[in-house]
Write a protein that holds these residues in place. Sequence first.
Motif, mmCIF file in Angstrom:
data_model
loop_
_atom_site.group_PDB
_atom_site.id
_atom_site.type_symbol
_atom_site.label_atom_id
_atom_site.label_comp_id
_atom_site.label_asym_id
_atom_site.label_seq_id
_atom_site.Cartn_x
_atom_site.Cartn_y
_atom_site.Cartn_z
ATOM 1 N N MET A 44 0.823 -1.207 0.000
ATOM 2 C CA MET A 44 0.000 0.000 0.000
ATOM 3 C C MET A 44 0.861 1.263 0.000
ATOM 4 N N GLU A 45 2.048 1.175 0.604
ATOM 5 C CA GLU A 45 2.963 2.320 0.574
ATOM 6 C C GLU A 45 3.532 2.512 -0.828
ATOM 7 N N LEU A 46 3.851 1.396 -1.480
ATOM 8 C CA LEU A 46 4.361 1.487 -2.853
ATOM 9 C C LEU A 46 3.316 2.082 -3.788
ATOM 10 N N GLN A 47 2.048 1.734 -3.560
ATOM 11 C CA GLN A 47 0.972 2.233 -4.416
ATOM 12 C C GLN A 47 0.923 3.760 -4.460
ATOM 13 N N LYS A 48 1.290 4.371 -3.366
ATOM 14 C CA LYS A 48 1.226 5.834 -3.290
ATOM 15 C C LYS A 48 2.187 6.514 -4.273
ATOM 16 N N LEU A 49 3.162 5.754 -4.749
ATOM 17 C CA LEU A 49 4.152 6.316 -5.665
ATOM 18 C C LEU A 49 3.711 6.245 -7.121
ATOM 19 N N PRO A 90 -3.351 5.280 -10.616
ATOM 20 C CA PRO A 90 -4.170 4.116 -10.964
ATOM 21 C C PRO A 90 -4.014 3.676 -12.416
ATOM 22 N N GLN A 91 -3.525 4.550 -13.260
ATOM 23 C CA GLN A 91 -3.355 4.174 -14.655
ATOM 24 C C GLN A 91 -2.073 3.368 -14.892
ATOM 25 N N ASP A 92 -1.157 3.438 -13.958
ATOM 26 C CA ASP A 92 0.117 2.726 -14.120
ATOM 27 C C ASP A 92 -0.081 1.225 -14.008
ATOM 28 N N GLU A 93 0.655 0.496 -14.841
ATOM 29 C CA GLU A 93 0.543 -0.965 -14.864
ATOM 30 C C GLU A 93 0.980 -1.554 -13.517
ATOM 31 N N ALA A 128 -1.040 -3.928 -10.785
ATOM 32 C CA ALA A 128 -0.526 -5.210 -10.301
ATOM 33 C C ALA A 128 -0.529 -5.251 -8.773
ATOM 34 N N LEU A 129 -0.142 -4.131 -8.163
ATOM 35 C CA LEU A 129 -0.166 -4.037 -6.701
ATOM 36 C C LEU A 129 -1.596 -4.166 -6.176
ATOM 37 N N GLN A 130 -2.537 -3.501 -6.856
ATOM 38 C CA GLN A 130 -3.931 -3.560 -6.423
ATOM 39 C C GLN A 130 -4.474 -4.978 -6.499
ATOM 40 N N LYS A 131 -4.083 -5.700 -7.519
ATOM 41 C CA LYS A 131 -4.529 -7.080 -7.680
ATOM 42 C C LYS A 131 -4.043 -7.950 -6.527
ATOM 43 N N GLU A 132 -2.785 -7.749 -6.136
ATOM 44 C CA GLU A 132 -2.230 -8.541 -5.030
ATOM 45 C C GLU A 132 -2.863 -8.145 -3.696
#
Length: 428
Positions: A129-134, A137-140, A144-148
């Motif tokens: 979730m911390e990585l997602q902040k970087l 939502p359009q980024d591949e 992938a992070l959201q799926k996991e």
Amino acid sequence: MKKISLAVFLLSSFWLGAQFKVEGQLQNYPSKPVLIKIYENGGNRLVKRVETDKKGSFSYQHPQAYTGKMIFELSQGALEIVVDNRAVNFSTDVNDSSHQIHITQGIQKEINEAFALADKAYLRDHTLMELQKLYTPQDEFYQALQKEIERINKLAHKQFENSAIQYYVDAMNEMAQYNSGNMSHAEILTNSKNHLLMDNMNLENFGLLQGFLSTYVSYSLGGARNKEEAGQKIVKALDDLLAEAQTDTSRGQAILTNIIPLLEGNGFVAEANNYMQQAESLTCEISDDLKDLIAGKNNVKIGNKVPNIDFEGKVKSAKSLYDIQANQKLLVFWASWCPHCVNEIPHLKAFYPDFKAKGGEMIAISLDIERQPYEDAIRGSEWINYSDLMKWESPLVSKFGISSTPTFILLDKDNKVIKTGSRISEFL
């Protein structure tokens, strides 16, 4: 280094339905001893000594109901497995440096899965979730992070029907949080104290009393600037804990029994002695473990006469310690598996001839459990050697208050203690 024990819920040994079978396969451990122990009253208790077969396998039928942690003491090291009064089957390679235990049958397998789930949840909350902040939502990679993250969310949080097992899993997950940086020192201090005061006997059965007590002592230091200040803070915290636990209860005495070796092992000898005096002054009925601790410490006080040691068979023509005639006797408690002891052996060999020439005698008591390594280690030594091959379960351990190896005890000709120490250089 040494033991400590706790209490268990035991049913009648005559109730056959309460029995459960334990089978182990220990690769690279053929025809060797295993000491099987359970946690009880703040420490652990030996229930059976078994021998592996030529393939390293053993089988043991536990005669009573028991839910808690079972210990398998080997020649070097030990294995611990949680049991819930049902059949257990496990295997491991004793030469495997990762110490991985493979569970084919038993509650430990489900517990390991629960811990894996907790690890994934921690990874989700503190990494993914911390990585997602970087990313957007359009980024591949965001997708992938959201799926996991969603996959982990769907994993059901494992709940155990057995409340004792659920307690253990929750307690272990909480302890893992202590090192995560997500809890303040004050929170950890309060939580560990609450466990010590409020938990039922599961605290003892799963060997958690020592862990929470060690945590409580460590976090009570609170910015101490020197050892004297640290000792004062520890004593204040422990006094508060014992006042609430009350030393006329089994929990209070289990805490007191564990406090003394914990403080001694960390260099707070004066503080440990104060709690020993407190234990000796108790007028209520005290536990067997606390009785053994008091007796062992008293037996090796300067000026006191130590108990006799009756050898199983003659040892260099002597049937017991008292039979040995010498101006002074140096008892050495050691083990072939103890690196510090092995390092002391050359110094013992240099020390002994002069000590012997002056009328002294040295008696080395080994805390081994396997005969061959013991005999290999004493080959060529001229002093008296003895071992009952029971490791820390030897009755001599409690008789002489041994909590670590090596331990040296110098006696006069009447078997009274002159001095104790942990290195032969202290007796030169």
